[in-house]
Design a protein around this motif. Structure first.
Motif, PDB file in Angstrom:
ATOM      1  N   PRO A   1       0.807  -1.226   0.000  1.00 19.43           N
ATOM      2  CA  PRO A   1       0.000   0.000   0.000  1.00 19.43           C
ATOM      3  C   PRO A   1       0.840   1.277   0.000  1.00 19.43           C
ATOM      4  N   ARG A   2       2.128   1.184   0.311  1.00 14.32           N
ATOM      5  CA  ARG A   2       2.993   2.369   0.335  1.00 14.32           C
ATOM      6  C   ARG A   2       3.639   2.670  -1.013  1.00 14.32           C
ATOM      7  N   THR A   3       3.434   1.825  -2.001  1.00 12.34           N
ATOM      8  CA  THR A   3       3.977   2.067  -3.335  1.00 12.34           C
ATOM      9  C   THR A   3       3.195   3.217  -3.969  1.00 12.34           C
ATOM     10  N   ILE A   4       3.925   4.135  -4.593  1.00 14.97           N
ATOM     11  CA  ILE A   4       3.296   5.311  -5.195  1.00 14.97           C
ATOM     12  C   ILE A   4       3.712   5.417  -6.653  1.00 14.97           C
ATOM     13  N   ARG A   5       2.738   5.777  -7.498  1.00 11.53           N
ATOM     14  CA  ARG A   5       3.018   6.083  -8.902  1.00 11.53           C
ATOM     15  C   ARG A   5       2.226   7.320  -9.273  1.00 11.53           C
ATOM     16  N   TYR A   6       2.954   8.411  -9.532  1.00  7.36           N
ATOM     17  CA  TYR A   6       2.337   9.620 -10.055  1.00  7.36           C
ATOM     18  C   TYR A   6       2.447   9.548 -11.564  1.00  7.36           C
TER      19      TYR A   6
ATOM     20  N   GLY B   1       0.793  10.775 -15.652  1.00 13.79           N
ATOM     21  CA  GLY B   1       0.475  11.970 -16.412  1.00 13.79           C
ATOM     22  C   GLY B   1      -0.857  12.589 -16.038  1.00 13.79           C
ATOM     23  N   GLY B   2      -1.780  11.793 -15.565  1.00 10.69           N
ATOM     24  CA  GLY B   2      -3.098  12.308 -15.214  1.00 10.69           C
ATOM     25  C   GLY B   2      -3.680  11.652 -13.982  1.00 10.69           C
ATOM     26  N   GLU B   3      -2.845  10.976 -13.207  1.00  9.85           N
ATOM     27  CA  GLU B   3      -3.361  10.249 -12.051  1.00  9.85           C
ATOM     28  C   GLU B   3      -2.308  10.205 -10.944  1.00  9.85           C
ATOM     29  N   ASN B   4      -2.789  10.149  -9.720  1.00  9.12           N
ATOM     30  CA  ASN B   4      -1.941   9.953  -8.541  1.00  9.12           C
ATOM     31  C   ASN B   4      -2.380   8.639  -7.914  1.00  9.12           C
TER      32      ASN B   4
ATOM     33  N   HIS C   1      10.075   9.957 -25.756  1.00  6.12           N
ATOM     34  CA  HIS C   1       9.316  10.632 -26.803  1.00  6.12           C
ATOM     35  C   HIS C   1       8.373   9.624 -27.448  1.00  6.12           C
ATOM     36  N   ARG C   2       7.180  10.089 -27.746  1.00 11.18           N
ATOM     37  CA  ARG C   2       6.198   9.271 -28.468  1.00 11.18           C
ATOM     38  C   ARG C   2       5.924   9.917 -29.814  1.00 11.18           C
ATOM     39  N   GLU C   3       5.851   9.086 -30.833  1.00 12.25           N
ATOM     40  CA  GLU C   3       5.650   9.576 -32.192  1.00 12.25           C
ATOM     41  C   GLU C   3       4.403  10.448 -32.300  1.00 12.25           C
ATOM     42  N   GLY C   4       3.367  10.104 -31.608  1.00 12.31           N
ATOM     43  CA  GLY C   4       2.105  10.845 -31.678  1.00 12.31           C
ATOM     44  C   GLY C   4       2.054  12.084 -30.808  1.00 12.31           C
ATOM     45  N   GLN C   5       3.188  12.459 -30.191  1.00 10.99           N
ATOM     46  CA  GLN C   5       3.209  13.640 -29.326  1.00 10.99           C
ATOM     47  C   GLN C   5       4.376  14.566 -29.700  1.00 10.99           C
ATOM     48  N   PRO C   6       4.357  15.110 -30.923  1.00  7.55           N
ATOM     49  CA  PRO C   6       5.465  15.985 -31.319  1.00  7.55           C
ATOM     50  C   PRO C   6       5.514  17.227 -30.424  1.00  7.55           C
ATOM     51  N   GLY C   7       6.737  17.680 -30.138  1.00  8.78           N
ATOM     52  CA  GLY C   7       6.919  18.869 -29.320  1.00  8.78           C
ATOM     53  C   GLY C   7       6.832  18.635 -27.834  1.00  8.78           C
ATOM     54  N   LEU C   8       6.615  17.367 -27.442  1.00  8.64           N
ATOM     55  CA  LEU C   8       6.519  17.038 -26.024  1.00  8.64           C
ATOM     56  C   LEU C   8       7.620  16.057 -25.635  1.00  8.64           C
ATOM     57  N   VAL C   9       8.029  16.113 -24.397  1.00  8.54           N
ATOM     58  CA  VAL C   9       8.998  15.159 -23.857  1.00  8.54           C
ATOM     59  C   VAL C   9       8.426  14.596 -22.552  1.00  8.54           C
ATOM     60  N   GLY C  10       8.525  13.283 -22.433  1.00  4.67           N
ATOM     61  CA  GLY C  10       8.111  12.637 -21.192  1.00  4.67           C
ATOM     62  C   GLY C  10       9.303  12.474 -20.269  1.00  4.67           C
ATOM     63  N   ARG C  11       9.013  12.494 -18.976  1.00  6.27           N
ATOM     64  CA  ARG C  11      10.048  12.291 -17.959  1.00  6.27           C
ATOM     65  C   ARG C  11       9.570  11.183 -17.030  1.00  6.27           C
ATOM     66  N   GLN C  12      10.446  10.253 -16.783  1.00  6.26           N
ATOM     67  CA  GLN C  12      10.098   9.122 -15.918  1.00  6.26           C
ATOM     68  C   GLN C  12      11.188   8.966 -14.862  1.00  6.26           C
ATOM     69  N   SER C  13      10.778   8.887 -13.622  1.00  2.35           N
ATOM     70  CA  SER C  13      11.724   8.596 -12.549  1.00  2.35           C
ATOM     71  C   SER C  13      11.194   7.422 -11.749  1.00  2.35           C
TER      72      SER C  13
ATOM     73  N   LYS D   1      12.317  -4.238  -7.453  1.00  2.00           N
ATOM     74  CA  LYS D   1      10.947  -3.746  -7.608  1.00  2.00           C
ATOM     75  C   LYS D   1      10.949  -2.214  -7.555  1.00  2.00           C
ATOM     76  N   VAL D   2      10.032  -1.612  -8.305  1.00  2.00           N
ATOM     77  CA  VAL D   2       9.812  -0.172  -8.216  1.00  2.00           C
ATOM     78  C   VAL D   2       8.987   0.090  -6.961  1.00  2.00           C
ATOM     79  N   VAL D   3       9.485   1.003  -6.119  1.00  2.00           N
ATOM     80  CA  VAL D   3       8.750   1.367  -4.908  1.00  2.00           C
ATOM     81  C   VAL D   3       8.110   2.747  -5.029  1.00  2.00           C
ATOM     82  N   ALA D   4       8.587   3.544  -5.983  1.00  2.00           N
ATOM     83  CA  ALA D   4       8.009   4.858  -6.250  1.00  2.00           C
ATOM     84  C   ALA D   4       8.331   5.231  -7.690  1.00  2.00           C
ATOM     85  N   ALA D   5       7.372   5.884  -8.349  1.00  2.00           N
ATOM     86  CA  ALA D   5       7.576   6.278  -9.740  1.00  2.00           C
ATOM     87  C   ALA D   5       6.826   7.575 -10.020  1.00  2.00           C
ATOM     88  N   HIS D   6       7.348   8.316 -10.969  1.00  2.00           N
ATOM     89  CA  HIS D   6       6.717   9.565 -11.401  1.00  2.00           C
ATOM     90  C   HIS D   6       6.879   9.654 -12.915  1.00  2.00           C
ATOM     91  N   VAL D   7       5.781   9.927 -13.597  1.00  2.00           N
ATOM     92  CA  VAL D   7       5.784  10.090 -15.044  1.00  2.00           C
ATOM     93  C   VAL D   7       5.072  11.404 -15.355  1.00  2.00           C
TER      94      VAL D   7
END
Length: 131
Positions: free
Chosen positions: A39-44, A46-49, A92-104, A115-121
């Motif tokens: 229950p302590r795993t977190i993923r933020y 693009g549109g959800e927490n 980068h996604r082909e369908g999203q020109p001019g945008l850059v995604g960041r993932q941690s 295992k991933v214990v926390a993530a942010h996109v």
């Protein structure tokens, strides 16, 4: 505590590669297995927490498999001792020109593997100083 022990780093790089393959292939069971089931795993996203593995599972299972292909750049994986690591990347996604995604991601070694214990996109407009 050693930073970037080559053997540990290779393990995390392999886990990160498995995650990326599962993500673009919409391999939900593998994605779920690569997150800490807690229950302590977190993923933020693009549109959800998402707080807790149950919320992450529900998101993954409901997500459309369309448009998941992407290319990565500037990936930096750093290990901190034998059991903790961070992975940061741009995408980068082909369908999203001019945008850059960041993932941690914060990865932790458990008895059954990394295992991933926390993530942010997030996605932002491509900075003018992008490299």
């Amino acid at each position: 505590m050693e930073t970037d022990d080559p053997a540990v780093r290779a393990e995390v790089e392999a886990a990160f590669a498995a995650y990326e393959a599962a993500l673009v292939g919409n391999d939900v069971p593998t994605l779920e297995a690569l997150f800490w089931d807690d229950p302590r795993t977190i993923r933020y996203g693009g549109g959800e927490n998402l707080y807790g593995m149950e919320a992450i599972r529900a998101f993954r299972r409901a997500r459309s498999p369309a448009g998941l292909a992407r290319s990565l750049s500037r990936t930096v994986i750093t290990t901190h001792g034998r059991d903790l690591a961070t992975a940061m990347t741009l995408f980068h996604r082909e369908g999203q020109p001019g945008l850059v995604g960041r993932q941690s991601q914060t990865w932790r070694r458990f008895p059954d593997g990394w295992k991933v214990v926390a993530a942010h996109v997030s996605v932002i407009p491509e900075p003018s100083d992008a490299v």
